[in-house]
Write a protein that holds these residues in place. Structure first.
Motif, mmCIF file in Angstrom:
data_model
loop_
_atom_site.group_PDB
_atom_site.id
_atom_site.type_symbol
_atom_site.label_atom_id
_atom_site.label_comp_id
_atom_site.label_asym_id
_atom_site.label_seq_id
_atom_site.Cartn_x
_atom_site.Cartn_y
_atom_site.Cartn_z
ATOM 1 N N MET A 161 0.614 -1.198 0.011
ATOM 2 C CA MET A 161 0.079 -0.205 -0.228
ATOM 3 C C MET A 161 0.710 1.146 -0.047
ATOM 4 S SD MET A 161 -3.069 1.024 3.003
ATOM 5 C CE MET A 161 -4.299 0.035 1.676
ATOM 6 N N SER A 162 0.681 1.948 -0.790
ATOM 7 C CA SER A 162 1.225 3.309 -0.790
ATOM 8 C C SER A 162 0.767 4.119 0.048
ATOM 9 C CB SER A 162 1.022 4.050 -1.994
ATOM 10 O OG SER A 162 0.063 4.445 -2.605
ATOM 11 N N ILE A 163 1.786 5.775 0.197
ATOM 12 C CA ILE A 163 0.938 6.153 1.270
ATOM 13 C C ILE A 163 0.132 7.005 1.564
ATOM 14 C CG2 ILE A 163 2.015 8.691 2.348
ATOM 15 C CD1 ILE A 163 3.806 6.511 3.651
ATOM 16 N N ILE A 164 -0.429 7.427 -0.723
ATOM 17 C CA ILE A 164 -1.507 8.164 -0.716
ATOM 18 C C ILE A 164 -2.326 7.237 -0.363
ATOM 19 C CG2 ILE A 164 -2.534 9.305 -3.033
ATOM 20 C CD1 ILE A 164 -0.271 10.564 -2.135
ATOM 21 N N GLU A 165 -2.468 5.295 -0.664
ATOM 22 C CA GLU A 165 -3.685 5.536 -0.482
ATOM 23 C C GLU A 165 -4.129 4.889 1.438
ATOM 24 O OE1 GLU A 165 -3.785 1.431 -3.217
ATOM 25 O OE2 GLU A 165 -1.868 1.731 -2.213
ATOM 26 N N ALA A 166 -3.000 5.304 1.531
ATOM 27 C CA ALA A 166 -2.643 4.850 3.110
ATOM 28 C C ALA A 166 -3.915 6.441 3.585
ATOM 29 C CB ALA A 166 -1.920 4.530 3.685
ATOM 30 N N ILE A 167 -3.007 7.287 3.366
ATOM 31 C CA ILE A 167 -3.896 8.803 3.930
ATOM 32 C C ILE A 167 -5.746 8.242 3.431
ATOM 33 C CG2 ILE A 167 -4.041 11.469 3.023
ATOM 34 C CD1 ILE A 167 -1.237 11.406 2.631
ATOM 35 N N ILE A 168 -5.531 8.747 2.299
ATOM 36 C CA ILE A 168 -6.961 7.932 1.789
ATOM 37 C C ILE A 168 -8.034 7.686 2.853
ATOM 38 C CG2 ILE A 168 -8.871 6.831 -0.445
ATOM 39 C CD1 ILE A 168 -5.817 8.414 -2.273
ATOM 40 N N ILE A 169 -7.217 6.248 3.365
ATOM 41 C CA ILE A 169 -8.437 4.897 4.187
ATOM 42 C C ILE A 169 -8.112 5.754 4.992
ATOM 43 C CG2 ILE A 169 -7.896 2.933 5.252
ATOM 44 C CD1 ILE A 169 -8.263 2.442 2.350
ATOM 45 N N ILE B 1 -9.089 8.799 6.271
ATOM 46 C CA ILE B 1 -9.898 9.810 5.689
ATOM 47 C C ILE B 1 -11.573 9.256 5.156
ATOM 48 C CG2 ILE B 1 -10.130 12.256 3.959
ATOM 49 C CD1 ILE B 1 -7.869 12.557 3.291
ATOM 50 N N ILE B 2 -11.122 8.002 4.702
ATOM 51 C CA ILE B 2 -12.249 7.464 4.321
ATOM 52 C C ILE B 2 -13.148 6.997 5.809
ATOM 53 C CG2 ILE B 2 -13.651 5.655 3.302
ATOM 54 C CD1 ILE B 2 -11.845 5.654 1.442
ATOM 55 N N GLN B 3 -12.158 6.561 6.896
ATOM 56 C CA GLN B 3 -12.717 5.289 7.813
ATOM 57 C C GLN B 3 -13.072 7.119 8.919
ATOM 58 O OE1 GLN B 3 -13.530 3.008 9.721
ATOM 59 N NE2 GLN B 3 -13.757 4.134 11.448
ATOM 60 N N GLY B 4 -12.510 7.941 8.975
ATOM 61 C CA GLY B 4 -12.779 9.797 9.881
ATOM 62 C C GLY B 4 -14.138 9.616 9.725
ATOM 63 N N LEU C 27 -16.483 -0.609 -0.046
ATOM 64 C CA LEU C 27 -16.280 -0.053 -2.007
ATOM 65 C C LEU C 27 -15.296 0.592 -2.621
ATOM 66 C CD1 LEU C 27 -20.734 -0.240 -1.719
ATOM 67 C CD2 LEU C 27 -19.707 -1.580 -2.082
ATOM 68 N N LEU C 28 -15.165 1.687 -1.818
ATOM 69 C CA LEU C 28 -14.107 2.279 -2.466
ATOM 70 C C LEU C 28 -12.948 1.901 -2.513
ATOM 71 C CD1 LEU C 28 -14.207 5.946 -0.855
ATOM 72 C CD2 LEU C 28 -15.072 5.286 -2.927
ATOM 73 N N PRO C 29 -12.352 0.534 -1.589
ATOM 74 C CA PRO C 29 -11.086 -0.217 -2.748
ATOM 75 C C PRO C 29 -11.729 -0.702 -3.765
ATOM 76 C CG PRO C 29 -11.115 0.161 -0.014
ATOM 77 C CD PRO C 29 -12.467 0.453 -0.561
ATOM 78 N N GLU C 30 -12.723 -1.317 -3.962
ATOM 79 C CA GLU C 30 -13.176 -1.867 -4.612
ATOM 80 C C GLU C 30 -13.367 -0.741 -6.060
ATOM 81 O OE1 GLU C 30 -14.840 -6.146 -5.800
ATOM 82 O OE2 GLU C 30 -13.916 -5.143 -4.647
ATOM 83 N N ILE C 31 -14.416 -0.112 -5.683
ATOM 84 C CA ILE C 31 -14.254 0.650 -6.850
ATOM 85 C C ILE C 31 -12.407 1.408 -8.050
ATOM 86 C CG2 ILE C 31 -15.507 2.461 -8.047
ATOM 87 C CD1 ILE C 31 -16.950 2.874 -6.045
ATOM 88 N N PHE C 32 -11.924 1.292 -6.461
ATOM 89 C CA PHE C 32 -10.750 1.948 -7.644
ATOM 90 C C PHE C 32 -9.231 1.471 -7.407
ATOM 91 C CE2 PHE C 32 -13.412 5.343 -6.172
ATOM 92 C CZ PHE C 32 -13.348 6.646 -7.559
ATOM 93 N N GLN C 33 -9.424 0.075 -7.495
ATOM 94 C CA GLN C 33 -8.754 -1.524 -7.485
ATOM 95 C C GLN C 33 -7.604 -0.953 -6.241
ATOM 96 O OE1 GLN C 33 -8.684 -4.219 -9.182
ATOM 97 N NE2 GLN C 33 -11.452 -2.977 -9.262
ATOM 98 N N MET C 34 -7.315 0.147 -5.530
ATOM 99 C CA MET C 34 -6.523 0.190 -3.953
ATOM 100 C C MET C 34 -6.488 -1.413 -3.471
ATOM 101 S SD MET C 34 -8.895 3.493 -2.914
ATOM 102 C CE MET C 34 -7.880 3.782 -1.057
ATOM 103 N N VAL D 179 1.134 4.777 10.386
ATOM 104 C CA VAL D 179 0.958 6.114 10.958
ATOM 105 C C VAL D 179 0.657 7.160 10.159
ATOM 106 C CG1 VAL D 179 2.762 8.389 11.600
ATOM 107 C CG2 VAL D 179 3.227 5.283 11.835
ATOM 108 N N VAL D 180 0.739 7.195 9.305
ATOM 109 C CA VAL D 180 -0.083 7.976 8.076
ATOM 110 C C VAL D 180 -2.117 7.665 8.056
ATOM 111 C CG1 VAL D 180 2.067 9.219 6.631
ATOM 112 C CG2 VAL D 180 0.075 6.546 5.718
ATOM 113 N N SER D 181 -1.713 6.493 8.507
ATOM 114 C CA SER D 181 -3.534 6.343 7.945
ATOM 115 C C SER D 181 -4.135 7.208 9.623
ATOM 116 C CB SER D 181 -4.027 5.101 8.204
ATOM 117 O OG SER D 181 -3.445 4.394 6.935
ATOM 118 N N PHE D 182 -3.804 6.779 10.518
ATOM 119 C CA PHE D 182 -4.061 6.943 12.446
ATOM 120 C C PHE D 182 -4.071 8.925 12.233
ATOM 121 C CE2 PHE D 182 -3.160 8.466 16.283
ATOM 122 C CZ PHE D 182 -3.993 8.053 17.070
ATOM 123 N N VAL D 183 -3.498 8.727 11.464
ATOM 124 C CA VAL D 183 -3.161 10.828 11.619
ATOM 125 C C VAL D 183 -4.064 11.561 11.077
ATOM 126 C CG1 VAL D 183 -1.805 12.798 11.086
ATOM 127 C CG2 VAL D 183 -0.886 10.783 11.989
#
Length: 270
Positions: free
Chosen positions: A1-9, A11-14, A29-36, A222-226
């Motif tokens: 998983m890239s840092i960008i994907e981690a940030i997106i995950i 943000i989605i959760q938050g 659904l979003l990871p499924e749609i965007f092949q994350m 770390v970046v996903s948590f933040v």
């Protein structure tokens, strides 16, 4: 998983934990749609911890007053003497339904109802709930006026969020509206009631961390948590301001459209 994907995950959760649009539905659904890259158990546990941190910080003063009042009134053998103590016990009572159903059967709900198409179907149910909640809006009750029956019914609405695609905040806000709470009070109590539920879900996910190997680097976690903590805090503040003068119909339209688009796309994609 890239840092960008981690940030997106994160943000989605938050965002979706507190906005009435279903965090479970979006994380499916979003990871499924965007092949994350799909989040592992460690990441799921950490983003839940991020949203828990957000709500604890945002309501830190309220929670401190509740804890002080509960301890003080218990010491005086008058557990319901103050409105703050009563609110604390309302949160406890309202958490009983999801604890009784969610703790022993959470795995069952995930296994049986966890497919993307089923989650999309339950998003339509969330949209229906939000519309019905707005139509039920008729009261001006605040938390000081709430009864034990009110909080148990709101707790039962919260248990609906065990189905992937059903929004926890949406269902509890609708439960509050159905019991005569005004929209800002229903939203505020929804967030407070969510603290034990988010804590339970986060602890369960974090405990599962020790049964699997972490898949990603430390920086991803770390970046996903933040991201979850920051976006969660921002969305709590935004929604509490929004519901003072706006309805829930916009959220209902969004989740309905999102669900229908996914079902159409997935049908063509097989």
């Amino acid at each position: 998983m890239s840092i960008i994907e981690a940030i997106i995950i994160g943000i989605i959760q938050g965002a979706t934990e507190f906005l009435p649009i279903s965090s479970s539905g979006h994380l499916v659904l979003l990871p499924e749609i965007f092949q994350m890259t799909s989040p592992d158990l460690t990441l799921i546990g950490l983003v839940h911890a991020g949203t828990l941190l957000a709500v604890l910080i945002y309501f830190r003063q309220d929670l401190w007053e509740i804890v002080k009042a509960v301890l003080r009134d218990l010491s005086l053998h008058q557990p319901l003497a103050s409105k703050e103590a009563k609110l604390g016990w309302l949160i406890v009572v309202g958490s009983i339904p999801v604890a009784l159903i969610g703790l022993p059967f959470a795995g069952f709900f995930e296994d049986v109802f966890g497919s993307p198409r089923v989650a999309a179907g339950f998003l339509l149910f969330t949209a229906l709930l939000l519309v019905l909640g707005e139509r039920a809006l008729s009261g001006k009750k605040t938390t000081a006026d709430m009864t034990w029956t009110d909080t148990l019914i709101i707790g039962l609405f919260q248990a609906l969020a065990l189905f992937p695609g059903v929004s926890r905040s949406g269902s509890t806000i609708v439960g509050g509206l159905s019991r005569g709470l005004d929209r800002p009070t229903a939203a505020r109590f929804s967030f407070l009631l969510g603290i034990p539920a988010i804590l339970g879900a986060g602890l369960q996910a974090i405990l599962e961390i020790f049964t699997v190997d972490a898949q990603f680097s430390g920086s991803v976690y770390v970046v996903s948590f933040v991201a979850a903590a920051v976006s969660g805090y921002a969305c709590i503040h935004w929604l509490l301001t929004w519901v003072k003068n706006h309805t829930l119909y916009g959220f209902a339209a969004y989740v309905a459209l999102f669900s229908i688009l996914y079902l159409i796309i997935s049908s063509f994609g097989g």
